[in-house]
Design a protein around this motif. Structure first.
Motif, PDB file in Angstrom:
ATOM      1  N   ARG A 139      -6.069   4.897  20.576  1.00  0.00           N
ATOM      2  CA  ARG A 139      -6.304   6.239  20.778  1.00  0.00           C
ATOM      3  C   ARG A 139      -7.473   6.870  19.912  1.00  0.00           C
ATOM      4  O   ARG A 139      -7.557   6.203  18.763  1.00  0.00           O
ATOM      5  N   ARG A 140      -8.140   7.638  20.567  1.00  0.00           N
ATOM      6  CA  ARG A 140      -9.098   8.257  19.998  1.00  0.00           C
ATOM      7  C   ARG A 140      -8.471   8.831  18.562  1.00  0.00           C
ATOM      8  O   ARG A 140      -7.713   9.721  18.856  1.00  0.00           O
ATOM      9  N   PRO A 141      -9.452   8.747  17.574  1.00  0.00           N
ATOM     10  CA  PRO A 141      -8.929   9.345  16.191  1.00  0.00           C
ATOM     11  C   PRO A 141      -8.860  10.802  16.447  1.00  0.00           C
ATOM     12  O   PRO A 141      -9.672  11.536  17.099  1.00  0.00           O
ATOM     13  N   ALA A 142      -7.781  11.660  15.899  1.00  0.00           N
ATOM     14  CA  ALA A 142      -7.656  13.079  15.774  1.00  0.00           C
ATOM     15  C   ALA A 142      -8.969  13.443  15.084  1.00  0.00           C
ATOM     16  O   ALA A 142      -9.245  12.939  13.748  1.00  0.00           O
ATOM     17  N   HIS A 143      -9.283  14.779  15.644  1.00  0.00           N
ATOM     18  CA  HIS A 143     -10.463  15.426  14.801  1.00  0.00           C
ATOM     19  C   HIS A 143      -9.554  16.681  14.364  1.00  0.00           C
ATOM     20  O   HIS A 143      -9.070  17.379  15.277  1.00  0.00           O
ATOM     21  N   HIS A 144      -9.703  16.951  13.011  1.00  0.00           N
ATOM     22  CA  HIS A 144      -9.305  18.178  12.521  1.00  0.00           C
ATOM     23  C   HIS A 144     -10.028  19.336  12.157  1.00  0.00           C
ATOM     24  O   HIS A 144     -11.191  19.180  11.928  1.00  0.00           O
ATOM     25  N   SER A 145      -9.588  20.641  12.419  1.00  0.00           N
ATOM     26  CA  SER A 145     -10.411  21.776  12.175  1.00  0.00           C
ATOM     27  C   SER A 145     -10.782  21.829  10.693  1.00  0.00           C
ATOM     28  O   SER A 145     -11.619  22.396  10.519  1.00  0.00           O
ATOM     29  N   LYS A 146      -9.877  21.415   9.936  1.00  0.00           N
ATOM     30  CA  LYS A 146     -10.098  21.616   8.475  1.00  0.00           C
ATOM     31  C   LYS A 146     -10.351  20.218   7.870  1.00  0.00           C
ATOM     32  O   LYS A 146      -9.793  19.145   8.517  1.00  0.00           O
ATOM     33  N   PRO A 147     -11.131  20.146   6.869  1.00  0.00           N
ATOM     34  CA  PRO A 147     -11.517  18.985   6.361  1.00  0.00           C
ATOM     35  C   PRO A 147     -10.138  18.157   5.799  1.00  0.00           C
ATOM     36  O   PRO A 147      -9.342  18.994   5.226  1.00  0.00           O
ATOM     37  N   ALA A 148     -10.176  16.619   6.210  1.00  0.00           N
ATOM     38  CA  ALA A 148      -9.085  16.213   5.818  1.00  0.00           C
ATOM     39  C   ALA A 148      -9.085  15.906   4.201  1.00  0.00           C
ATOM     40  O   ALA A 148     -10.183  15.956   3.569  1.00  0.00           O
ATOM     41  N   PRO A 149      -7.810  15.853   3.427  1.00  0.00           N
ATOM     42  CA  PRO A 149      -7.819  15.704   2.228  1.00  0.00           C
ATOM     43  C   PRO A 149      -8.571  14.275   1.792  1.00  0.00           C
ATOM     44  O   PRO A 149      -8.510  13.176   2.676  1.00  0.00           O
ATOM     45  N   PRO A 150      -9.221  14.144   0.651  1.00  0.00           N
ATOM     46  CA  PRO A 150      -9.552  12.591   0.099  1.00  0.00           C
ATOM     47  C   PRO A 150      -8.567  11.603   0.287  1.00  0.00           C
ATOM     48  O   PRO A 150      -7.385  11.786   0.145  1.00  0.00           O
ATOM     49  N   PRO A 151      -9.031  10.416   0.888  1.00  0.00           N
ATOM     50  CA  PRO A 151      -7.984   9.226   1.016  1.00  0.00           C
ATOM     51  C   PRO A 151      -7.394   8.866  -0.380  1.00  0.00           C
ATOM     52  O   PRO A 151      -7.994   9.189  -1.313  1.00  0.00           O
ATOM     53  N   ALA A 152      -6.274   8.197  -0.253  1.00  0.00           N
ATOM     54  CA  ALA A 152      -5.679   7.716  -1.574  1.00  0.00           C
ATOM     55  C   ALA A 152      -6.807   6.418  -1.874  1.00  0.00           C
ATOM     56  O   ALA A 152      -7.445   6.075  -1.240  1.00  0.00           O
ATOM     57  N   ALA A 153      -6.775   6.143  -3.394  1.00  0.00           N
ATOM     58  CA  ALA A 153      -7.504   5.249  -3.890  1.00  0.00           C
ATOM     59  C   ALA A 153      -7.408   3.881  -3.128  1.00  0.00           C
ATOM     60  O   ALA A 153      -8.610   3.229  -3.261  1.00  0.00           O
ATOM     61  N   SER A 154      -6.316   3.526  -2.741  1.00  0.00           N
ATOM     62  CA  SER A 154      -6.211   2.123  -2.100  1.00  0.00           C
ATOM     63  C   SER A 154      -6.616   2.179  -0.289  1.00  0.00           C
ATOM     64  O   SER A 154      -6.585   1.167   0.168  1.00  0.00           O
ATOM     65  N   VAL A 155      -6.987   3.324   0.155  1.00  0.00           N
ATOM     66  CA  VAL A 155      -7.397   3.335   1.475  1.00  0.00           C
ATOM     67  C   VAL A 155      -8.977   3.568   1.797  1.00  0.00           C
ATOM     68  O   VAL A 155      -9.511   4.286   0.752  1.00  0.00           O
ATOM     69  N   LEU A 156      -9.564   2.803   2.710  1.00  0.00           N
ATOM     70  CA  LEU A 156     -10.954   2.780   3.019  1.00  0.00           C
ATOM     71  C   LEU A 156     -10.989   3.637   4.173  1.00  0.00           C
ATOM     72  O   LEU A 156     -10.551   3.220   5.038  1.00  0.00           O
ATOM     73  N   PHE A 181       0.821  -1.134   0.018  1.00  0.00           N
ATOM     74  CA  PHE A 181      -0.116  -0.035   0.159  1.00  0.00           C
ATOM     75  C   PHE A 181       0.874   1.316  -0.172  1.00  0.00           C
ATOM     76  O   PHE A 181       0.444   2.370   0.063  1.00  0.00           O
ATOM     77  N   GLY A 182       2.190   1.286   0.144  1.00  0.00           N
ATOM     78  CA  GLY A 182       2.989   2.276  -0.043  1.00  0.00           C
ATOM     79  C   GLY A 182       2.591   3.448   0.785  1.00  0.00           C
ATOM     80  O   GLY A 182       2.631   3.432   2.142  1.00  0.00           O
ATOM     81  N   ALA A 183       2.620   4.598   0.258  1.00  0.00           N
ATOM     82  CA  ALA A 183       2.354   5.928   0.829  1.00  0.00           C
ATOM     83  C   ALA A 183       1.271   5.837   1.883  1.00  0.00           C
ATOM     84  O   ALA A 183       1.068   6.508   2.912  1.00  0.00           O
ATOM     85  N   SER A 184       0.125   5.336   1.314  1.00  0.00           N
ATOM     86  CA  SER A 184      -1.184   5.177   2.192  1.00  0.00           C
ATOM     87  C   SER A 184      -0.849   4.417   3.268  1.00  0.00           C
ATOM     88  O   SER A 184      -1.276   5.209   4.624  1.00  0.00           O
ATOM     89  N   TYR A 185       0.029   3.544   3.370  1.00  0.00           N
ATOM     90  CA  TYR A 185       0.077   2.819   4.725  1.00  0.00           C
ATOM     91  C   TYR A 185       0.832   3.686   5.662  1.00  0.00           C
ATOM     92  O   TYR A 185       0.882   3.793   6.881  1.00  0.00           O
ATOM     93  N   GLU A 186       2.223   4.104   4.864  1.00  0.00           N
ATOM     94  CA  GLU A 186       2.937   5.104   5.675  1.00  0.00           C
ATOM     95  C   GLU A 186       2.297   6.021   6.449  1.00  0.00           C
ATOM     96  O   GLU A 186       2.420   6.603   7.621  1.00  0.00           O
ATOM     97  N   ASP A 187       1.104   6.879   5.642  1.00  0.00           N
ATOM     98  CA  ASP A 187       0.582   7.777   6.456  1.00  0.00           C
ATOM     99  C   ASP A 187      -0.206   7.343   7.618  1.00  0.00           C
ATOM    100  O   ASP A 187      -0.573   7.954   8.599  1.00  0.00           O
ATOM    101  N   TYR A 188      -1.116   6.327   7.225  1.00  0.00           N
ATOM    102  CA  TYR A 188      -1.803   5.516   8.250  1.00  0.00           C
ATOM    103  C   TYR A 188      -1.022   5.062   9.683  1.00  0.00           C
ATOM    104  O   TYR A 188      -1.521   5.453  10.677  1.00  0.00           O
ATOM    105  N   CYS A 189       0.273   4.752   9.261  1.00  0.00           N
ATOM    106  CA  CYS A 189       1.146   4.488  10.426  1.00  0.00           C
ATOM    107  C   CYS A 189       1.559   5.723  11.215  1.00  0.00           C
ATOM    108  O   CYS A 189       1.629   5.675  12.445  1.00  0.00           O
TER     109      CYS A 189
END
Length: 174
Positions: free
Chosen positions: A157-174, A140-148
């Motif tokens: 850990r509770r997922p972080a909530h960002h004040s600005k919308p997150a960019p759309p995930p890469a095609a291989s990430v659900l 999964f390359g960069a998608s998995y690195e970002d995930y890690c």
């Protein structure tokens, strides 16, 4: 077909680690029934088992429906699953298995069960570090690195909530 493969995997690996091997520690079903203790530790242990099992089933469902694969390393998901319990921790199925084993240790008040759970935890850790994470990085390359970078390996850990919308995930990430 994926459902059948997943059920086979669950019967062979998780059931062996969480049910069959612990039964050997207590001498089979009779030993399990006679060795179980009541009280607060048993209630806490049962709660750990129920919670662990519920999240375990949820993870398997996400692997089937979102990842389009199984938890079996020989038939992995086609898409990186980074939703549901996987938003809280990278290895929720392993965490659930350990919770269930700790629950059994509390129900039986057994140092042998606790030692067994710690040995299984060590095995999970080594498998994740030496095989699973390098394989997922390759798949999964960069998608998995970002995930890690954003999701912890073992301690939820509770997922972080960002004040600005997150960019759309890469095609291989659900």
């Amino acid at each position: 077909m994926l459902l059948l493969k997943t059920l086979l995997h669950v019967l062979l690996l998780p059931c062996t680690l969480i049910v069959w091997a612990p039964l050997l520690l207590v001498g089979g079903w009779r030993g399990a029934v006679s060795g179980a203790r009541g009280g607060a530790p048993a209630v806490i242990g049962a709660a750990l088992i129920v919670c662990g099992l519920a999240v375990f089933v949820w993870c398997h469902r996400d692997f089937l429906t979102k990842g389009r694969g199984t938890p079996n390393p020989l038939d992995p998901p086609k898409f990186l699953v980074a939703r549901g319990p996987y938003r809280w921790v990278r290895n929720p199925m392993y965490v659930c298995a350990i919770l269930m084993l700790f629950g059994e240790a509390l129900i039986f008040r057994s140092p042998a069960f606790l030692l067994y759970a710690l040995v299984v935890l060590l095995g999970f850790h080594l498998f994740v570090m030496l095989y699973e994470e390098p394989t997922l990085r390759r798949l999964f390359g960069a998608s998995y690195e970002d995930y890690c970078r954003t999701v912890p390996r073992w301690l939820p850990r509770r997922p972080a909530h960002h004040s600005k919308p997150a960019p759309p995930p890469a095609a291989s990430v659900l």
